[in-house]
Design a protein around this motif. Sequence first.
Motif, PDB file in Angstrom:
ATOM      1  N   LYS A  63      24.485  41.684  13.517  1.00  0.00           N
ATOM      2  CA  LYS A  63      23.117  42.153  13.335  1.00  0.00           C
ATOM      3  C   LYS A  63      23.107  43.683  13.266  1.00  0.00           C
ATOM      4  CE  LYS A  63      21.447  38.277  16.118  1.00  0.00           C
ATOM      5  NZ  LYS A  63      20.701  37.867  17.330  1.00  0.00           N
ATOM      6  N   PRO A  64      22.123  44.269  12.587  1.00  0.00           N
ATOM      7  CA  PRO A  64      22.075  45.736  12.438  1.00  0.00           C
ATOM      8  C   PRO A  64      21.557  46.431  13.696  1.00  0.00           C
ATOM      9  CG  PRO A  64      20.209  44.742  11.330  1.00  0.00           C
ATOM     10  CD  PRO A  64      21.065  43.602  11.809  1.00  0.00           C
ATOM     11  N   SER A  65      22.286  46.303  14.786  1.00  0.00           N
ATOM     12  CA  SER A  65      21.912  46.924  16.055  1.00  0.00           C
ATOM     13  C   SER A  65      22.772  48.161  16.285  1.00  0.00           C
ATOM     14  CB  SER A  65      22.123  45.931  17.202  1.00  0.00           C
ATOM     15  OG  SER A  65      21.800  46.508  18.447  1.00  0.00           O
ATOM     16  N   LYS A  66      22.157  49.241  16.797  1.00  0.00           N
ATOM     17  CA  LYS A  66      22.883  50.485  17.014  1.00  0.00           C
ATOM     18  C   LYS A  66      23.988  50.319  18.053  1.00  0.00           C
ATOM     19  CE  LYS A  66      22.412  55.370  18.215  1.00  0.00           C
ATOM     20  NZ  LYS A  66      23.330  55.782  17.121  1.00  0.00           N
ATOM     21  N   ILE A  67      25.119  50.973  17.798  1.00  0.00           N
ATOM     22  CA  ILE A  67      26.276  50.896  18.687  1.00  0.00           C
ATOM     23  C   ILE A  67      26.709  52.296  19.106  1.00  0.00           C
ATOM     24  CG2 ILE A  67      28.748  50.354  18.790  1.00  0.00           C
ATOM     25  CD1 ILE A  67      28.215  47.952  17.027  1.00  0.00           C
ATOM     26  N   LYS A  68      27.045  52.440  20.373  1.00  0.00           N
ATOM     27  CA  LYS A  68      27.597  53.692  20.888  1.00  0.00           C
ATOM     28  C   LYS A  68      28.947  53.430  21.540  1.00  0.00           C
ATOM     29  CE  LYS A  68      23.277  56.159  21.929  1.00  0.00           C
ATOM     30  NZ  LYS A  68      22.498  56.832  22.997  1.00  0.00           N
ATOM     31  N   VAL A  69      29.876  54.368  21.362  1.00  0.00           N
ATOM     32  CA  VAL A  69      31.174  54.321  22.035  1.00  0.00           C
ATOM     33  C   VAL A  69      31.291  55.600  22.860  1.00  0.00           C
ATOM     34  CG1 VAL A  69      33.676  54.204  21.757  1.00  0.00           C
ATOM     35  CG2 VAL A  69      32.181  53.048  20.109  1.00  0.00           C
ATOM     36  N   VAL A  70      31.430  55.446  24.173  1.00  0.00           N
ATOM     37  CA  VAL A  70      31.466  56.607  25.068  1.00  0.00           C
ATOM     38  C   VAL A  70      32.788  56.632  25.826  1.00  0.00           C
ATOM     39  CG1 VAL A  70      30.298  57.848  26.917  1.00  0.00           C
ATOM     40  CG2 VAL A  70      28.965  56.433  25.340  1.00  0.00           C
ATOM     41  N   PHE A  71      33.588  57.666  25.579  1.00  0.00           N
ATOM     42  CA  PHE A  71      34.878  57.838  26.249  1.00  0.00           C
ATOM     43  C   PHE A  71      34.707  58.723  27.476  1.00  0.00           C
ATOM     44  CE2 PHE A  71      36.018  57.012  21.823  1.00  0.00           C
ATOM     45  CZ  PHE A  71      37.041  56.075  21.949  1.00  0.00           C
ATOM     46  N   GLY A  72      35.266  58.281  28.610  1.00  0.00           N
ATOM     47  CA  GLY A  72      35.242  59.086  29.818  1.00  0.00           C
ATOM     48  C   GLY A  72      36.482  59.951  29.948  1.00  0.00           C
ATOM     49  N   LYS A  73      36.547  60.710  31.012  1.00  0.00           N
ATOM     50  CA  LYS A  73      37.704  61.563  31.283  1.00  0.00           C
ATOM     51  C   LYS A  73      38.905  60.711  31.697  1.00  0.00           C
ATOM     52  CE  LYS A  73      35.578  65.601  30.841  1.00  0.00           C
ATOM     53  NZ  LYS A  73      35.968  66.606  29.820  1.00  0.00           N
ATOM     54  N   PRO A  74      40.114  61.143  31.347  1.00  0.00           N
ATOM     55  CA  PRO A  74      41.317  60.391  31.739  1.00  0.00           C
ATOM     56  C   PRO A  74      41.432  60.299  33.256  1.00  0.00           C
ATOM     57  CG  PRO A  74      41.836  62.015  30.050  1.00  0.00           C
ATOM     58  CD  PRO A  74      40.439  62.308  30.516  1.00  0.00           C
ATOM     59  N   MET A  75      41.895  59.138  33.725  1.00  0.00           N
ATOM     60  CA  MET A  75      42.116  58.909  35.147  1.00  0.00           C
ATOM     61  C   MET A  75      43.613  58.791  35.396  1.00  0.00           C
ATOM     62  SD  MET A  75      39.170  55.974  35.599  1.00  0.00           S
ATOM     63  CE  MET A  75      39.371  55.818  37.377  1.00  0.00           C
ATOM     64  N   VAL A  79      29.848  58.036  18.300  1.00  0.00           N
ATOM     65  CA  VAL A  79      31.017  58.171  19.176  1.00  0.00           C
ATOM     66  C   VAL A  79      30.862  59.424  20.016  1.00  0.00           C
ATOM     67  CG1 VAL A  79      33.521  58.376  19.303  1.00  0.00           C
ATOM     68  CG2 VAL A  79      32.478  56.992  17.497  1.00  0.00           C
ATOM     69  N   ILE A  80      30.995  59.279  21.333  1.00  0.00           N
ATOM     70  CA  ILE A  80      30.833  60.388  22.265  1.00  0.00           C
ATOM     71  C   ILE A  80      32.087  60.527  23.127  1.00  0.00           C
ATOM     72  CG2 ILE A  80      29.447  61.285  24.188  1.00  0.00           C
ATOM     73  CD1 ILE A  80      27.147  59.521  23.102  1.00  0.00           C
ATOM     74  N   GLY A  81      32.593  61.762  23.251  1.00  0.00           N
ATOM     75  CA  GLY A  81      33.713  62.033  24.143  1.00  0.00           C
ATOM     76  C   GLY A  81      35.076  61.668  23.598  1.00  0.00           C
ATOM     77  N   ALA A  82      35.228  61.549  22.269  1.00  0.00           N
ATOM     78  CA  ALA A  82      36.525  61.184  21.690  1.00  0.00           C
ATOM     79  C   ALA A  82      37.610  62.190  22.054  1.00  0.00           C
ATOM     80  CB  ALA A  82      36.415  61.067  20.169  1.00  0.00           C
ATOM     81  N   ALA A 133      50.778  55.856  33.292  1.00  0.00           N
ATOM     82  CA  ALA A 133      50.048  56.406  32.151  1.00  0.00           C
ATOM     83  C   ALA A 133      48.607  56.722  32.533  1.00  0.00           C
ATOM     84  CB  ALA A 133      50.066  55.411  30.993  1.00  0.00           C
ATOM     85  N   PRO A 134      48.042  57.778  31.943  1.00  0.00           N
ATOM     86  CA  PRO A 134      46.620  58.053  32.177  1.00  0.00           C
ATOM     87  C   PRO A 134      45.769  56.940  31.579  1.00  0.00           C
ATOM     88  CG  PRO A 134      47.467  59.439  30.412  1.00  0.00           C
ATOM     89  CD  PRO A 134      48.645  58.748  31.017  1.00  0.00           C
ATOM     90  N   VAL A 135      44.616  56.711  32.182  1.00  0.00           N
ATOM     91  CA  VAL A 135      43.708  55.663  31.721  1.00  0.00           C
ATOM     92  C   VAL A 135      42.381  56.296  31.322  1.00  0.00           C
ATOM     93  CG1 VAL A 135      42.574  53.487  32.282  1.00  0.00           C
ATOM     94  CG2 VAL A 135      44.771  54.059  33.351  1.00  0.00           C
ATOM     95  N   VAL A 136      41.963  56.044  30.091  1.00  0.00           N
ATOM     96  CA  VAL A 136      40.689  56.562  29.605  1.00  0.00           C
ATOM     97  C   VAL A 136      39.677  55.414  29.623  1.00  0.00           C
ATOM     98  CG1 VAL A 136      39.426  57.582  27.671  1.00  0.00           C
ATOM     99  CG2 VAL A 136      41.785  58.291  28.143  1.00  0.00           C
ATOM    100  N   PRO A 137      38.648  55.484  30.494  1.00  0.00           N
ATOM    101  CA  PRO A 137      37.636  54.431  30.510  1.00  0.00           C
ATOM    102  C   PRO A 137      36.693  54.593  29.315  1.00  0.00           C
ATOM    103  CG  PRO A 137      37.052  56.152  32.073  1.00  0.00           C
ATOM    104  CD  PRO A 137      38.406  56.518  31.517  1.00  0.00           C
ATOM    105  N   VAL A 138      36.223  53.474  28.792  1.00  0.00           N
ATOM    106  CA  VAL A 138      35.326  53.495  27.637  1.00  0.00           C
ATOM    107  C   VAL A 138      34.184  52.511  27.874  1.00  0.00           C
ATOM    108  CG1 VAL A 138      35.132  53.283  25.133  1.00  0.00           C
ATOM    109  CG2 VAL A 138      37.323  53.876  26.158  1.00  0.00           C
TER     110      VAL A 138
END
Length: 207
Positions: free
Chosen positions: A159-171, A24-27, A137-142
């Motif tokens: 399947k055992p595939s790597k997963i990433k979650v990336v949060f951007g800056k609020p809009m 998880v990146i940018g939480a 409301a602010p919108v956080v893109p992911v």
Amino acid sequence: MKFLYILSKTICHIFFRTFNRLEVIGAENVPARGGVIVASNHASYLDPPLLGVALKRRPTYLAKEGLFTVPLLGTFIQMFSLPVRRENPQPSAIKAVLRRLQEGELVVIFPEGGRSVDGSLQPAKRGIGVLIALSGAPVVPVFLKGTDRALPVNSKLPKPSKIKVVFGKPMLFDKEIAGKRLHEQMSTDIIEAIRDLKAVVDANNNL
């Protein structure tokens, strides 16, 4: 309901961390309080529980109306979601979402309206633009990376595939903006923000 939420989040957290090496990146970009919309790409049935794990706050989801009638699954979905029609959201659904946002809740929306068959970003539905304009409301893109491989469309087993979650800056958007064209433009802006996150992730394998 609170116990069920904590239990399901704990189970999903263990699963994604061990089976999919979740990152998880940018939480910290998600506001800690107040009404906020989290807008994510959608390529797998794993996406809603994945966001539930990645978010520090408890989310409320917008789910396809038909899912609420599925035996057992529908009962579970009702605990965490609001029903909505993809192509033509009913006024009552919009009012319900606005009420949740005004009460300071976090609402998860998939702007594409449904899962992408090949994992690529699809055009946004106009509905998210309407919600943004009415709520302010602010919108956080992911951007969710890897869920299309971990559980592709039409696949029954993950399947055992790597997963990433990336949060951007609020809009932030002007609450007073109105008109169909501008609603569509705001929806497009959200998709483009998600596309930008994807480009950064794709360009930097070390992110």
